[in-house]
Design an enzyme around this catalytic site. Structure first.
Site, short mmCIF file in Angstrom:
data_model
loop_
_atom_site.label_atom_id
_atom_site.label_comp_id
_atom_site.label_asym_id
_atom_site.label_seq_id
_atom_site.Cartn_x
_atom_site.Cartn_y
_atom_site.Cartn_z
CE LYS A 185 -2.63 6.90 -1.54
NZ LYS A 185 -3.61 7.24 -2.58
CE1 TYR A 209 -3.47 2.60 0.55
CE2 TYR A 209 -2.20 3.64 2.41
CZ TYR A 209 -3.19 3.77 1.39
OH TYR A 209 -3.84 4.90 1.44
N1 LIG Z 1 -8.80 6.42 5.14
C1 LIG Z 1 -7.63 6.92 5.41
O1 LIG Z 1 -7.19 7.17 6.48
C2 LIG Z 1 -6.72 7.64 4.25
C3 LIG Z 1 -7.03 7.45 2.78
N2 LIG Z 1 -6.25 7.94 1.96
C4 LIG Z 1 -6.34 7.77 0.31
O2 LIG Z 1 -7.72 8.65 0.33
C5 LIG Z 1 -8.32 7.99 -0.84
C6 LIG Z 1 -9.62 7.62 -0.66
O3 LIG Z 1 -9.44 6.68 0.56
P1 LIG Z 1 -10.86 6.23 1.36
O4 LIG Z 1 -12.05 7.02 0.89
O5 LIG Z 1 -10.49 6.09 2.80
O6 LIG Z 1 -11.12 4.67 0.63
P2 LIG Z 1 -12.32 4.13 0.27
O7 LIG Z 1 -12.14 2.64 0.00
O8 LIG Z 1 -13.54 4.51 1.22
O9 LIG Z 1 -12.68 4.86 -1.18
C7 LIG Z 1 -11.93 4.51 -2.32
C8 LIG Z 1 -13.00 4.56 -3.61
O10 LIG Z 1 -12.07 4.19 -4.44
C9 LIG Z 1 -13.08 3.10 -5.27
N3 LIG Z 1 -12.28 2.45 -6.14
C10 LIG Z 1 -11.40 1.42 -5.79
N4 LIG Z 1 -10.84 0.70 -6.84
C11 LIG Z 1 -11.31 1.39 -7.87
C12 LIG Z 1 -11.17 1.12 -9.30
N5 LIG Z 1 -10.61 0.12 -9.81
N6 LIG Z 1 -11.88 1.80 -10.08
C13 LIG Z 1 -12.66 2.96 -9.72
N7 LIG Z 1 -12.91 3.12 -8.42
C14 LIG Z 1 -12.30 2.48 -7.43
C15 LIG Z 1 -13.80 2.50 -4.31
O11 LIG Z 1 -14.80 2.08 -4.80
C16 LIG Z 1 -14.00 3.45 -3.26
O12 LIG Z 1 -15.22 4.33 -3.66
C17 LIG Z 1 -7.33 6.71 -1.32
O13 LIG Z 1 -6.60 7.16 -2.28
C18 LIG Z 1 -6.33 6.37 0.05
O14 LIG Z 1 -5.20 6.09 -0.22
C19 LIG Z 1 -4.98 8.82 2.29
C20 LIG Z 1 -4.73 8.86 3.73
C21 LIG Z 1 -5.58 8.44 4.75
C1 LIG Z 2 -2.80 -2.82 17.00
C2 LIG Z 2 -4.32 -2.74 17.31
C3 LIG Z 2 -4.56 -2.29 18.67
O1 LIG Z 2 -5.81 -2.05 18.90
C4 LIG Z 2 -4.49 -1.36 16.38
C5 LIG Z 2 -4.46 -1.46 14.86
C6 LIG Z 2 -5.00 -0.24 14.31
C7 LIG Z 2 -4.61 -0.40 12.70
C8 LIG Z 2 -5.48 -1.15 11.91
C9 LIG Z 2 -4.70 1.22 12.30
C10 LIG Z 2 -3.65 1.92 13.08
C11 LIG Z 2 -3.16 3.24 12.06
C12 LIG Z 2 -4.01 2.95 10.89
C13 LIG Z 2 -3.56 3.51 9.67
C14 LIG Z 2 -2.89 4.85 9.74
O2 LIG Z 2 -3.97 5.94 10.19
C15 LIG Z 2 -2.45 5.79 8.41
C16 LIG Z 2 -3.42 5.05 7.21
C17 LIG Z 2 -3.06 6.02 6.37
C18 LIG Z 2 -4.01 5.58 4.87
O3 LIG Z 2 -3.39 5.99 3.87
C19 LIG Z 2 -4.70 4.36 4.71
C20 LIG Z 2 -5.17 4.03 6.06
C21 LIG Z 2 -3.93 3.84 7.13
C22 LIG Z 2 -2.94 2.78 6.57
C23 LIG Z 2 -4.55 3.63 8.40
C24 LIG Z 2 -5.12 1.86 8.43
C25 LIG Z 2 -5.28 1.26 9.73
C26 LIG Z 2 -4.33 1.39 10.72
C27 LIG Z 2 -3.23 0.75 10.39
#
Ligand SMILES: NC(=O)C1=CN([C@@H]2O[C@H](COP(=O)(O)OP(=O)(O)OC[C@H]3O[C@@H](n4cnc5c(N)ncnc54)[C@H](O)[C@@H]3O)[C@@H](O)[C@H]2O)C=CC1
Ligand SMILES: C[C@@H](CO)CCC[C@@H](C)[C@H]1CC[C@H]2[C@@H]3[C@H](O)CC4=CC(=O)CC[C@]4(C)[C@H]3CC[C@]12C
Length: 363
Positions: A157, A153
């Site tokens: 990214k 992952y």
């Molecule tokens: N959730 C988090 O804590 C963080 C997320 N991100 C980034 O933010 C972005 C959005 O993440 P989330 O909303 O959390 O994830 P999510 O899984 O909820 O949203 C991702 C979306 O992309 C779509 N998708 C996946 N594969 C696809 C494909 N082949 N074609 C078209 N659409 C596709 C999914 O259907 C989904 O709607 C991602 O790029 C992720 O890497 C960055 C930092 C933290």
């Molecule tokens: C050891 C467990 C005891 O309770 C807790 C495990 C928690 C994990 C599943 C999460 C802890 C940190 C999270 C990640 C972090 O917030 C940064 C992220 C950034 C992204 O771009 C995608 C999601 C994630 C990797 C996020 C995923 C879940 C954790 C590893």
């Protein structure tokens, strides 16, 4: 933006939905929004009655022709699509295909069809935590840090972010330069956060308790989804006027959420919903957690031919949760006037209300 059309690959995800709603609420010059996603949400229907033409397109970012068709004619693309998998559910090849090839397809679609502005959702994971477990303590975009990854992952990214930044300045159809930039959220929380939901249900199954596994002193960066969405909308708006300053830049996504450990932060929402965190110190010694994480990884590998075993705890998630990684920066404020739209109190209240809703909807 003048009267403009925008495209949002990934618009049906956790972050994507907030970006879509924020664009519709806060971007008065928007006349058309193309939402492109593998899975379209039923909530999209309610958006189709407003003044902005909302087009939902079911498609796959790994298919270049589908992306080009969805993006054609848009002024700006906000690319939030991605495969967020740190649990081993998808293969490394699939993660690479969606996150890297998918992003390359979005870039090529902009170039071929003449879309001039591209905002990419990157991640803090592009920087770290690294494989050596070095802390990143309240760092900013210029803080030196040895970014070394092995997990698919963060690798994907980092590669995708590089593609986006290198594409800045490429000529798009019509001869104008492409302007790109990448936003790096830390761990996003808020309404729709699947892992928060999982922790909540786990706590209910354990009789209203969660057990501390990570020391309270390990700080983990978190940012509210509404503020991340707001940053995306602001960047999309400002990229045109400030192309020379913002083009090819990266910005951490930040707000006033407090610095806490991953578990203590989650308790800000789960405690008001009736859960408690047992232990002021981790209940298990760290070596045992390392052992259990490794055992989970082994079981995942052994069971793969029969079933998908993808627990929360694995060597990678343990390392991320157990390594301090927090940001402290004002780059977005300096470059494009970003201020969080939601205060910490507001973000907290909204998230608690959502968790409480999860509770009542699952009863
Ligand atoms: N959730 C988090 O804590 C963080 C997320 N991100 C980034 O933010 C972005 C959005 O993440 P989330 O909303 O959390 O994830 P999510 O899984 O909820 O949203 C991702 C979306 O992309 C779509 N998708 C996946 N594969 C696809 C494909 N082949 N074609 C078209 N659409 C596709 C999914 O259907 C989904 O709607 C991602 O790029 C992720 O890497 C960055 C930092 C933290
Ligand atoms: C050891 C467990 C005891 O309770 C807790 C495990 C928690 C994990 C599943 C999460 C802890 C940190 C999270 C990640 C972090 O917030 C940064 C992220 C950034 C992204 O771009 C995608 C999601 C994630 C990797 C996020 C995923 C879940 C954790 C590893």
């Amino acid at each position: 933006m003048g009267q403009v059309a925008a495209g949002n690959p990934g618009g049906c995800g956790f972050l994507g939905e907030h970006v879509v709603r924020m664009l519709l609420q806060r971007e008065p010059r928007l006349c058309e929004l193309r939402i492109f996603d593998l899975h379209l949400g039923p909530w999209l229907d309610e958006l189709k009655t407003g003044p902005v033409r909302v087009t939902a397109i079911q498609g796959d970012v790994t298919q270049a022709h589908e992306v080009a068709a969805a993006v054609a004619g848009t002024h700006v693309v906000i690319h939030t699509a991605g495969l967020v998998d740190v649990f081993g559910k998808a293969s490394p090849e699939t993660i690479h295909e969606v996150n890297v090839q998918g992003t390359q397809n979005v870039i090529e679609a902009c170039v071929q069809t003449g879309t001039q502005f591209l905002v990419y959702t990157s991640s803090m994971e592009v920087v770290g935590p690294n494989v050596k477990g070095h802390p990143f303590y309240r760092g900013n975009e210029d803080t030196p840090y040895e970014a070394v990854h092995r997990h698919p992952y963060p690798c994907s990214k980092a590669l995708a972010e590089r593609l986006v930044l290198e594409a800045n300045g490429r000529k798009v159809r019509g001869g104008l330069p492409l302007v790109t930039c990448a936003l790096r959220p830390t761990g996003i929380y808020g309404e729709g956060h699947q892992i928060m939901r999982d922790f909540y249900h786990q706590g209910l199954r354990l009789g209203g308790r969660l057990f501390r596994a990570i020391p309270a002193s390990v700080e983990h960066g978190r940012v509210y989804v509404g503020n991340v969405a707001w940053m995306h909308v602001l960047v999309a708006r400002e990229l045109e006027q400030r192309a020379a300053l913002m083009g090819g830049q990266v910005y951490f996504c930040y707000d006033k959420s407090p610095y806490k450990s991953y578990e203590d932060f989650n308790m800000e929402f789960l405690r008001p919903c009736g859960l408690r965190l047992v232990g002021t110190r981790p209940l298990l010694p760290y070596w045992l957690l390392v052992f259990l994480a490794a055992l989970n990884a082994l079981l995942q590998w052994l069971l793969r031919p029969l079933l998908l075993y993808a627990p929360l705890l694995n060597p990678y998630t343990l390392a991320v949760a157990n390594t301090t990684f927090t940001v402290s920066t004002n780059k977005a404020q300096r470059h494009f006037g970003y201020e969080p739209l939601f205060s910490w109190e507001d973000s907290r209240t909204r998230t608690i209300r959502w968790v409480q809703g999860v509770e009542s909807s699952s009863q």
